[in-house]
Motif scaffolding. Sequence first.
Motif, PDB file in Angstrom:
ATOM      1  N   SER A 231       0.831  -1.197   0.000  1.00  0.00           N
ATOM      2  CA  SER A 231       0.000   0.000   0.000  1.00  0.00           C
ATOM      3  C   SER A 231       0.865   1.247   0.000  1.00  0.00           C
ATOM      4  O   SER A 231       1.933   1.269   0.622  1.00  0.00           O
ATOM      5  CB  SER A 231      -0.912   0.011   1.231  1.00  0.00           C
ATOM      6  N   ALA A 232       0.385   2.277  -0.714  1.00  0.00           N
ATOM      7  CA  ALA A 232       1.132   3.530  -0.791  1.00  0.00           C
ATOM      8  C   ALA A 232       0.768   4.480   0.339  1.00  0.00           C
ATOM      9  O   ALA A 232       1.403   5.518   0.507  1.00  0.00           O
ATOM     10  CB  ALA A 232       0.894   4.207  -2.138  1.00  0.00           C
ATOM     11  N   GLY A 233      -0.244   4.167   1.118  1.00  0.00           N
ATOM     12  CA  GLY A 233      -0.657   5.069   2.188  1.00  0.00           C
ATOM     13  C   GLY A 233      -1.551   6.176   1.666  1.00  0.00           C
ATOM     14  O   GLY A 233      -1.589   6.479   0.469  1.00  0.00           O
ATOM     15  N   ASN A 234      -2.272   6.820   2.564  1.00  0.00           N
ATOM     16  CA  ASN A 234      -3.157   7.914   2.163  1.00  0.00           C
ATOM     17  C   ASN A 234      -2.363   9.043   1.523  1.00  0.00           C
ATOM     18  O   ASN A 234      -1.282   9.394   1.997  1.00  0.00           O
ATOM     19  CB  ASN A 234      -3.899   8.471   3.379  1.00  0.00           C
ATOM     20  N   PRO A 235      -2.885   9.631   0.442  1.00  0.00           N
ATOM     21  CA  PRO A 235      -2.196  10.789  -0.143  1.00  0.00           C
ATOM     22  C   PRO A 235      -2.259  11.985   0.800  1.00  0.00           C
ATOM     23  O   PRO A 235      -3.270  12.202   1.478  1.00  0.00           O
ATOM     24  CB  PRO A 235      -2.968  11.050  -1.438  1.00  0.00           C
ATOM     25  N   ILE A 236      -1.180  12.738   0.860  1.00  0.00           N
ATOM     26  CA  ILE A 236      -1.140  13.941   1.685  1.00  0.00           C
ATOM     27  C   ILE A 236      -0.647  15.100   0.831  1.00  0.00           C
ATOM     28  O   ILE A 236       0.068  14.905  -0.157  1.00  0.00           O
ATOM     29  CB  ILE A 236      -0.230  13.762   2.917  1.00  0.00           C
ATOM     30  N   ALA A 237      -1.052  16.302   1.195  1.00  0.00           N
ATOM     31  CA  ALA A 237      -0.638  17.504   0.452  1.00  0.00           C
ATOM     32  C   ALA A 237       0.599  18.094   1.119  1.00  0.00           C
ATOM     33  O   ALA A 237       0.598  18.356   2.322  1.00  0.00           O
ATOM     34  CB  ALA A 237      -1.772  18.521   0.420  1.00  0.00           C
ATOM     35  N   ARG A 238       1.668  18.299   0.311  1.00  0.00           N
ATOM     36  CA  ARG A 238       2.908  18.887   0.822  1.00  0.00           C
ATOM     37  C   ARG A 238       3.253  20.130  -0.004  1.00  0.00           C
ATOM     38  O   ARG A 238       3.171  20.120  -1.242  1.00  0.00           O
ATOM     39  CB  ARG A 238       4.049  17.863   0.724  1.00  0.00           C
ATOM     40  N   SER A 239       3.660  21.194   0.688  1.00  0.00           N
ATOM     41  CA  SER A 239       4.023  22.441  -0.005  1.00  0.00           C
ATOM     42  C   SER A 239       5.532  22.650  -0.078  1.00  0.00           C
ATOM     43  O   SER A 239       5.976  23.662  -0.621  1.00  0.00           O
ATOM     44  CB  SER A 239       3.368  23.631   0.706  1.00  0.00           C
ATOM     45  N   ASN A 240       6.318  21.708   0.480  1.00  0.00           N
ATOM     46  CA  ASN A 240       7.772  21.878   0.501  1.00  0.00           C
ATOM     47  C   ASN A 240       8.491  20.951  -0.472  1.00  0.00           C
ATOM     48  O   ASN A 240       9.690  20.749  -0.368  1.00  0.00           O
ATOM     49  CB  ASN A 240       8.308  21.635   1.916  1.00  0.00           C
ATOM     50  N   ILE A 241       7.759  20.365  -1.410  1.00  0.00           N
ATOM     51  CA  ILE A 241       8.400  19.470  -2.379  1.00  0.00           C
ATOM     52  C   ILE A 241       8.887  20.260  -3.586  1.00  0.00           C
ATOM     53  O   ILE A 241      10.056  20.202  -3.970  1.00  0.00           O
ATOM     54  CB  ILE A 241       7.419  18.358  -2.823  1.00  0.00           C
ATOM     55  N   ILE A 242       7.983  21.013  -4.193  1.00  0.00           N
ATOM     56  CA  ILE A 242       8.314  21.888  -5.326  1.00  0.00           C
ATOM     57  C   ILE A 242       7.883  23.304  -4.938  1.00  0.00           C
ATOM     58  O   ILE A 242       6.726  23.515  -4.581  1.00  0.00           O
ATOM     59  CB  ILE A 242       7.611  21.428  -6.616  1.00  0.00           C
ATOM     60  N   PRO A 243       8.783  24.257  -4.961  1.00  0.00           N
ATOM     61  CA  PRO A 243       8.463  25.620  -4.505  1.00  0.00           C
ATOM     62  C   PRO A 243       7.236  26.174  -5.214  1.00  0.00           C
ATOM     63  O   PRO A 243       7.081  26.072  -6.431  1.00  0.00           O
ATOM     64  CB  PRO A 243       9.726  26.407  -4.849  1.00  0.00           C
ATOM     65  N   GLY A 244       6.339  26.777  -4.403  1.00  0.00           N
ATOM     66  CA  GLY A 244       5.159  27.426  -4.953  1.00  0.00           C
ATOM     67  C   GLY A 244       4.082  26.483  -5.431  1.00  0.00           C
ATOM     68  O   GLY A 244       3.146  26.923  -6.100  1.00  0.00           O
ATOM     69  N   GLN A 245       4.167  25.209  -5.113  1.00  0.00           N
ATOM     70  CA  GLN A 245       3.180  24.247  -5.613  1.00  0.00           C
ATOM     71  C   GLN A 245       2.809  23.259  -4.509  1.00  0.00           C
ATOM     72  O   GLN A 245       3.656  22.785  -3.749  1.00  0.00           O
ATOM     73  CB  GLN A 245       3.755  23.482  -6.821  1.00  0.00           C
ATOM     74  N   SER A 246       1.511  22.950  -4.432  1.00  0.00           N
ATOM     75  CA  SER A 246       1.048  21.903  -3.527  1.00  0.00           C
ATOM     76  C   SER A 246       1.118  20.567  -4.253  1.00  0.00           C
ATOM     77  O   SER A 246       0.513  20.395  -5.318  1.00  0.00           O
ATOM     78  CB  SER A 246      -0.391  22.183  -3.080  1.00  0.00           C
ATOM     79  N   VAL A 247       1.869  19.641  -3.694  1.00  0.00           N
ATOM     80  CA  VAL A 247       2.096  18.343  -4.324  1.00  0.00           C
ATOM     81  C   VAL A 247       1.412  17.259  -3.500  1.00  0.00           C
ATOM     82  O   VAL A 247       1.507  17.240  -2.265  1.00  0.00           O
ATOM     83  CB  VAL A 247       3.603  18.042  -4.450  1.00  0.00           C
ATOM     84  N   ILE A 248       0.712  16.355  -4.173  1.00  0.00           N
ATOM     85  CA  ILE A 248       0.051  15.227  -3.511  1.00  0.00           C
ATOM     86  C   ILE A 248       1.065  14.091  -3.423  1.00  0.00           C
ATOM     87  O   ILE A 248       1.528  13.561  -4.436  1.00  0.00           O
ATOM     88  CB  ILE A 248      -1.201  14.782  -4.266  1.00  0.00           C
ATOM     89  N   VAL A 249       1.391  13.725  -2.193  1.00  0.00           N
ATOM     90  CA  VAL A 249       2.456  12.767  -1.921  1.00  0.00           C
ATOM     91  C   VAL A 249       1.871  11.525  -1.258  1.00  0.00           C
ATOM     92  O   VAL A 249       1.056  11.653  -0.335  1.00  0.00           O
ATOM     93  CB  VAL A 249       3.506  13.414  -0.985  1.00  0.00           C
ATOM     94  N   PRO A 250       2.265  10.323  -1.675  1.00  0.00           N
ATOM     95  CA  PRO A 250       1.817   9.129  -0.946  1.00  0.00           C
ATOM     96  C   PRO A 250       2.469   9.083   0.433  1.00  0.00           C
ATOM     97  O   PRO A 250       3.639   9.432   0.579  1.00  0.00           O
ATOM     98  CB  PRO A 250       2.285   7.977  -1.831  1.00  0.00           C
ATOM     99  N   ASN A 251       1.713   8.662   1.412  1.00  0.00           N
ATOM    100  CA  ASN A 251       2.220   8.655   2.789  1.00  0.00           C
ATOM    101  C   ASN A 251       3.097   7.431   3.038  1.00  0.00           C
ATOM    102  O   ASN A 251       2.872   6.653   3.955  1.00  0.00           O
ATOM    103  CB  ASN A 251       1.057   8.699   3.776  1.00  0.00           C
ATOM    104  N   GLY A 252       4.085   7.245   2.162  1.00  0.00           N
ATOM    105  CA  GLY A 252       5.070   6.192   2.347  1.00  0.00           C
ATOM    106  C   GLY A 252       4.668   4.889   1.698  1.00  0.00           C
ATOM    107  O   GLY A 252       3.979   4.852   0.672  1.00  0.00           O
ATOM    108  N   THR A 253       5.088   3.779   2.308  1.00  0.00           N
ATOM    109  CA  THR A 253       4.755   2.444   1.814  1.00  0.00           C
ATOM    110  C   THR A 253       4.473   1.542   2.998  1.00  0.00           C
ATOM    111  O   THR A 253       5.037   1.711   4.086  1.00  0.00           O
ATOM    112  CB  THR A 253       5.898   1.851   0.969  1.00  0.00           C
ATOM    113  N   SER A 254       3.574   0.610   2.799  1.00  0.00           N
ATOM    114  CA  SER A 254       3.288  -0.438   3.772  1.00  0.00           C
ATOM    115  C   SER A 254       3.313  -1.754   3.021  1.00  0.00           C
ATOM    116  O   SER A 254       2.509  -1.960   2.100  1.00  0.00           O
ATOM    117  CB  SER A 254       1.920  -0.209   4.424  1.00  0.00           C
TER     118      SER A 254
END
Length: 868
Positions: A231-254
Motif C-alpha cells: 500500500s502507498a498510504g493515504n495521499p497527503i498535500a505537501r508544499s515543501n516538495i516543489i516551490p510554490g506548488q502543492s504536491v500530492i504525496v503518498p504517505n510512504g509504503t506499507s
Amino acid sequence: MQTRLKHLSRLGVWALMVAESASSFAQTDNSGVDAETVALDDILVVGKRASLVSAQEIKRDKMEIVDSVVADDINKLPDINVTDALSRITGVQILRDRGEGAGVAIRGLTQMETLLNGREVFTAGSGRTLDFADIPSEMLTGIDVYKTSSANHIEGGVGGTIDLRTHRPFDFDGRQLLGSARVIHGDLVDKEEPQFSTLLSDRWKTESFGEFGALVNFAYQRRAWREDQKSAGNPIARSNIIPGQSVIVPNGTSETTSLGYRERTASSLVLQWRPSDSLEFYAEGNYAEFKTLQDSYQINVTPSSSFVAGSPRLFPGTNDLQSISWTNAPISILSFARDTVDRTGQAAVGGSWNKGALTLKADLSYTKSFNNLFFSGPVFSGRAAQFNQDLSGQVPATSVSGTDLLNPANFQYASMAYRTRPFNGELSTARLDGDYQLSSGFIKSVSAGFRYAKRRAGNAPGLIFADAAVTGISAADRPSYIMANPADNFLGGEGGSIGSYRVGNLDSARGAAGLRKAFGITAPIPSAGSPLGIWGISEETQAGYLMSKFEATGFPLDGNIGLRAVQTSESVTGSQSAPSTGSVLPINIDSTDIDYLPSLNLRYQLMKGLYLRGGISKSITRQNFDQLSPSLTLIRNTVTPSLNQGSAGNPQLKPIRSDNFDLAVEKYFNPTTSVYITGFLKQVDGFVSTASNAEVHDGFTYQVSRPQNDATATINGFEVGYQQFYDFLPSWLSGFGTQANYTYIDSETPSSILGQKVPLQNLSKHSYNLIGMYEKGPFSARVAYNWRDTFLSGVTNIVGVGALPIYTNSYGWLDASVGYRINEHFSFTIEGMNLLNTLRRSYYGVETRPQSVWVNDTQVGATMTVRL
C-alpha cells in the motif's frame, strides 16, 4: 418510473428476439428427434449433464426468478467454499480474501436473506447474514439464489435470498457412501495441506413403523495460504516538495506478507421418519467451524521532512508525485498474529402431514453463533538513511539504502499490541405453514403461514484493547524474539520492493501474557472493553402471510400473488458517557415496526419451452446491529466548548426498503441447453449515511455524529445467460459444452462525504463468467474464468486533500479442473486455482494516486473420490 418500466418492456421484446435467434443451438440429437419436442424431465443423463438438468429444471419450474448450482457443479469446479461456488451465478459478485471468495452481493446489494434448508442462518457479527466462506462446498447438495420473492419467503432480503441445501437420507434410493481426499499446494506459501470429506446415508423400511432414514456428513479442510499486499498510504498535500506548488504525496509504503492456515470443519446429522405416506418427521443438526490462523509481517516507511535534492518528479500534467528519494525516513515494523474463528450450529425438528388437498408443515429451530478476533505482536521502530519511491509502474517500486534492515541494532521496541473482539448471536424460531389445493377454477391453491422468531446479538465483553508501550529495549537485546522475514519473492516478483528485514518471532505471540512479561509489561490484560463500545440487541418478529397460486384456463399463464405482514420489536441496550460526572450511564431503547410486503409473480408460456416472467414485490432488510447500538460517546472540550464532540449509533434507524421490478425471458431447448435474459429495477430507500448535528447532553451542546436513513438508491440492469452441451457434434467432440453469463448493473446513491451520487460500494457495472466444459466417457474437464469491472471500494476524507473515492481495478480469476473416472467407484481430479496469478490493484480517484496491490497463491490440488 414509467420511463424505467418502458425500458424493461423494450428489454423483454429484445430478449424474445435473442431467444428466437438462439434457436440455432437446438439441434437434433442422435436419435433424430428434435430436442425441443422432448420433455426436459424425460431424458436420463449423468455427470455434469445431470447437474445442468437439475439446475435448469429448478430455474424453469419455480415461480420466482431463481438461479441454482447443484452438487455436481460445486464438486466439479475447484471451489473451496460456498462463496467461490456463488461467483459462477449470474448477477452475483464476490470479493477476494486470502485467495478465496469472501463477501457476496446479489445485483450489487449485500442486504440479503441467508438460509440453510429454508431456515434463517447467520454468522455472529455486526451484520445479519451468513459468511458463506464458513461452509465447505462438499457439505451441500445445492444452492438456490432467489432474485424475486414470494409471500411465503422469509423477509430480510432486499438484494435477494440465498438458500443452501444439504443432503438428506430420503434424497437417495438406498445406502450411499461417498468419500474424498484432497491435497492442495500453494506456490507462494510453498506448502501443501490435506482435506477430506465423507458422507454415509441409508434408509430402511419396517413392517410396523414405516420408513426410516439416517445421514451423517463430515468435511475437514486445511489450506496453507499466503497473501502479499503493498500500500502507498493515504495521499497527503505537501508544499515543501516543489516551490510554490502543492504536491500530492503518498504517505510512504506499507508492505505486508501474511501467511498461515485456514481450517474448516463441518458436520451434519439428519434423521427422517415416514410412518405413512401422509406423515413425515425429521430432526437435523448442522455445525460449522471456520478458523483463520495468520502470521503477518509488515514494514512501514513514511516520508520525512527531507529528501534528496532534484529527486522529486511529478506525473506529467498533474500535481501527483511520481518518484522521490526521502532521507532519514521513519520505519516501523509490525509482526502480529491475527486469528479469527467462526462457530455456528443449528438444530431443527419438524414434520409434514397431508390429507387429500390439505398439507401442513411445522418447523422448530435454534441457531447459535460465535465469532472472535485475536491480535497480538511486537512493534519495532527505526530510521532509513534513504527511502526511494517510484509510483510509475503497475506496482509502486520501493527500496531502502544506507541502512541495514537485517541488523537488529538499528531497531528499538516501541510497543506490544494486543486486542480481542467477540460477537455472539442466537435465534429461536417456530414456523407453521398450510397449503390447500383447489380442484377447479382460476385459483389452484391457497397457502397461509405464521413464523415467530426471537434473535439476540451482542459483543460483550467488547473490544479489549491492551496495547502497551515498550521503552529502552533494542531488537538486538532479545535475539530469541526476532528473525529474518520468512517470506521471499514479495508479490511474486512484481515491481521492486524493500525485501528482507528483521521481524518479530511470533512463536510466543499467542501466549500474550508471557510475551508481555518478557518485556517488562506488568499491567494485566483487562477482562472487558470500554462499556461505551458494548451493545446488546433483542429482536422479536412475528410474520404471517397469505398467498394463492393461480393458473388461467385455456391460457398459458400462471403465477402467485400474496401478502406478507411482519411486526418487528427491538430492544437495544448500551451506554452513554456523562462528562460532567465522569460516569457511564446505561441506555435501553425499545421500538416497533410493521411492514406489509406484497408480491406478484407471473409466468407466461409464449410457446413450448419459451417463457416470459414478471415479478413485482416489496422487500426489507433490517439495519446492522452495530448501527442500531444506542451507545453514546461524548468528548467535552473545556477550553473551546464549540468543539465538544460525540458519536453514537441510532436505534431509531428504519429498515432498508425496496420496490422491485423484474422481467425475464427464458428459452429451454433441451435438458441441458437454455438461454435467458432478465431485466431488473430496484428502488431502494433507507441506506445509511452519517450526519453530524448539535445535541444537548448534561446541559452542554455537542456536535454528535449518528447514522441516519437518508440515502436512496436506484439499481437497474440486466443479466444474460447461456448453457449448452454440443451433443450434435460428431464423436468425441460432442463432449464439449459452454456456460456463459453476463451482468450489467447501473446504480447510484448519494455520498455524504463526496457530496455527489456514486455507484454502490463494491459493485462492478460489468461482470461475466465463461466456463468451458468437457464430459465424455470417463473424462471431464472445466475451465472457469470470472471477471468483474472496476468498482468503487470505499470513500475517504483526508485533511488537506479532501474527499476521495477509492476504486479497485477490473480483474479476472481463472480456475480449472481435469478429472478421470476410473470406474463407477473411483475418480481422480487435478485442480488449479488462481491460475493467472491475478494482481489486484486499487487507487485513490485517479491511477496516479495508487492505494494497494494484492497477490495470492496459485494453488494446485489433487482429489481422489470414492463412491460405494
